[in-house]
Design an enzyme around this catalytic site. Structure first.
Site, PDB file in Angstrom:
ATOM      1  N   ASP A 105       1.824  -6.694  -0.132  1.00  0.00           N
ATOM      2  CA  ASP A 105       2.328  -6.626   1.238  1.00  0.00           C
ATOM      3  C   ASP A 105       3.713  -7.219   1.423  1.00  0.00           C
ATOM      4  OD1 ASP A 105       1.547  -9.203   0.713  1.00  0.00           O
ATOM      5  OD2 ASP A 105       0.588  -9.538   2.651  1.00  0.00           O
ATOM      6  N   GLU A 106       4.433  -7.468   0.344  1.00  0.00           N
ATOM      7  CA  GLU A 106       5.686  -8.206   0.464  1.00  0.00           C
ATOM      8  C   GLU A 106       6.682  -7.741  -0.584  1.00  0.00           C
ATOM      9  OE1 GLU A 106       7.032 -12.932   0.361  1.00  0.00           O
ATOM     10  OE2 GLU A 106       4.974 -12.320  -0.091  1.00  0.00           O
TER      11      GLU A 106
END
Length: 483
Positions: A105-106
């Site tokens: 997610d990053e």
């Protein structure tokens, strides 16, 4: 240091929970908690609706249930998260060829690598708004928060300032003013232990940290850590955006609902964990020289034992035999709550012992070392806690973010104690029925499984309870996020 806000950090908001809400229409706008569902499980991610009740990542699942008992508690779906992450990364790589994934997610994006020069803060804000819209469209509505600045430090901090669905660009020259009032815990590398040491010398904010002489920080925290914090507190960060990260180790670990003292059963579990590690090594074309066993006892005391062989290996028999040997070096008679196996010293080739044909055929010069409470590495939530009854995999990588401990327990201590069919139907897992179509597992037990038949592209669906061994019901693995 850059003179343009050309480093961008994108963070998908409450990612695991957001994907679950996207794919499960009946859960949209409702509290969703993803993580290990056993009594010793922990929260991997909570939706913002659940966070309103005080639920946070890394919280014990038991506490999350007490704070938000009406939430949907799901075990997590690796395939769905991976597919969505890949779709988002593809969008980022259209913006710049230099993208550094940190986890599912990053990611960091180097705008300068795309040939974009003379970028003003307004230019980056326009680009950020366009990128957020493209990410949402590509991911089926998952929102992202974006930060941008002259360094990875500033971009990372900026992306967290206006969550969820935020966009913050820090103009060059304003970094110190941004950082000064922030608590020191906002600086990477300042965990609870470092925070307490700094508190004892009267340092609470980044501004106060910046005023501490570097030699004093080195004396307090050690050379590398002290020098690093001194630079970061002054907004001095020249770390480049790196497309590839070098894997340092691969590990798998499991937490048990009940402490296990039976050495024979622990040996069986070690065999299973070692097999999982070797499967990952083979799948990634890697091998390693050092095998490590992690043992957390009933009182949370953690021990690691390691052994190093002459050449890199991915052989299951070698890793298993070493892991079993290391397990026996620790007194487990009082009970074990967590067990893990890892391989480090990775290389992209394997030197097999061509003459070994038995599990005990190991190099005679293997060396062993162990420390109580030693560092196991950073937990990579690229693969979140698998939930009840499954080993959670923690791919150890340099610089990857620590999102949550892999203390994601399950209801069984080993396959022999597991109720038939229970591991197959985990809450939240995808399923498909020959007559009713696609859906997801609402719950299971006593030989039955309850499924809500709905998908990301349907309206909230009906709930049906079926026999757990219904021949028309099967697990389902999506090929795309919208599948």
């Amino acid at each position: 240091m850059r003179t343009e806000p050309s480093v961008l950090h994108l963070d998908l908001d409450a990612f695991f929970a957001a994907v679950e809400q996207r794919d499960k229409p009946s859960l949209r706008g409702k509290p969703v908690i993803v993580g290990g569902l056993g009594p010793r499980g922990v929260v991997a991610t909570a939706s913002y609706e659940a966070r309103a009740f005080g639920v946070r990542s890394a919280m014990r699942m038991a506490e999350a249930r007490s704070r938000c008992p009406h939430a949907a508690f799901l075990s997590g779906r690796f395939a769905a998260y991976r597919l969505t992450s890949r779709a988002v990364l593809a969008v980022l790589r259209e913006v710049s060829p230099l993208v550094e994934p940190v986890s599912f997610d990053e990611a960091y994006v180097d705008l300068a690598a795309a040939g974009q020069t003379d970028l003003s803060a307004a230019d980056v804000e326009d680009l950020g708004r366009e990128l957020k819209a493209r990410v949402s469209e590509t991911s089926g509505g998952v929102t992202a928060s974006i930060g941008a600045g002259s360094s990875k430090l500033i971009a990372k901090i900026a992306s967290d300032l206006d969550k969820p669905d935020g966009l913050v660009v820090v103009p060059p020259g304003t970094e110190s003013a941004l950082l000064r009032p922030m608590p020191v815990s906002r600086i990477p590398g300042v965990g609870p232990a470092t925070n307490e040491r700094l508190r004892r010398i009267g340092v609470h904010t980044v501004g106060e940290l910046a005023r501490v002489p570097e030699n004093e920080l080195v004396s307090l925290l050690g050379k590398a850590h002290g020098q690093s914090l001194s630079r970061l507190a002054r907004a001095q960060d020249d770390r480049p955006v790196v497309a590839e990260r070098e894997s340092k180790s691969i590990s798998v670990e499991d937490t048990f609902d009940r402490d296990i003292a039976d050495l024979a059963l622990l040996a069986v579990i070690v065999d299973r964990l070692a097999t999982r590690v070797c499967e990952r090594l083979v799948g990634e074309g890697l091998s390693g020289r050092t095998v490590t066993v992690k043992i957390r006892l009933f009182d949370f005391t953690t021990h690691t034992r390691s052994a190093t062989v002459a050449g890199p290996t991915d052989d299951r028999r070698t890793v298993t035999a070493l892991a079993r040997r290391l397990l026996q070096e620790v007194d487990t008679s009082a009970g074990v709550r967590l067990l893990g196996v890892g391989v480090s010293g990775l290389a992209d080739w394997a030197q097999q012992d061509l003459f070994s044909s038995r599990d005990d055929a190991l190099p005679q010069d293997a060396t062993s070392a162990g420390t109580a409470g030693a560092e196991w590495g950073q937990a990579d939530m690229t693969e979140p806690p698998a939930g009840a009854g499954q080993a959670s995999e923690a791919g150890q990588a340099s610089g990857r973010k620590t999102d949550v401990s892999t203390d994601a327990g399950g209801p069984h201590a080993g396959d022999a104690t597991q109720e038939p069919g229970a591991r197959r139907w985990m809450p939240g897992a995808d399923a498909v029925h020959a007559s009713y179509g696609r859906g997801w597992v609402w719950g299971a037990g006593l030989g039955r499984v309850t499924v809500r038949f709905e998908t990301a592209t349907t309206t909230p669906g009906v709930v049906r309870t079926l026999a757990a061994d219904d021949p028309d019901l099967a697990p389902y693995t999506p090929l795309t996020w919208s599948d």
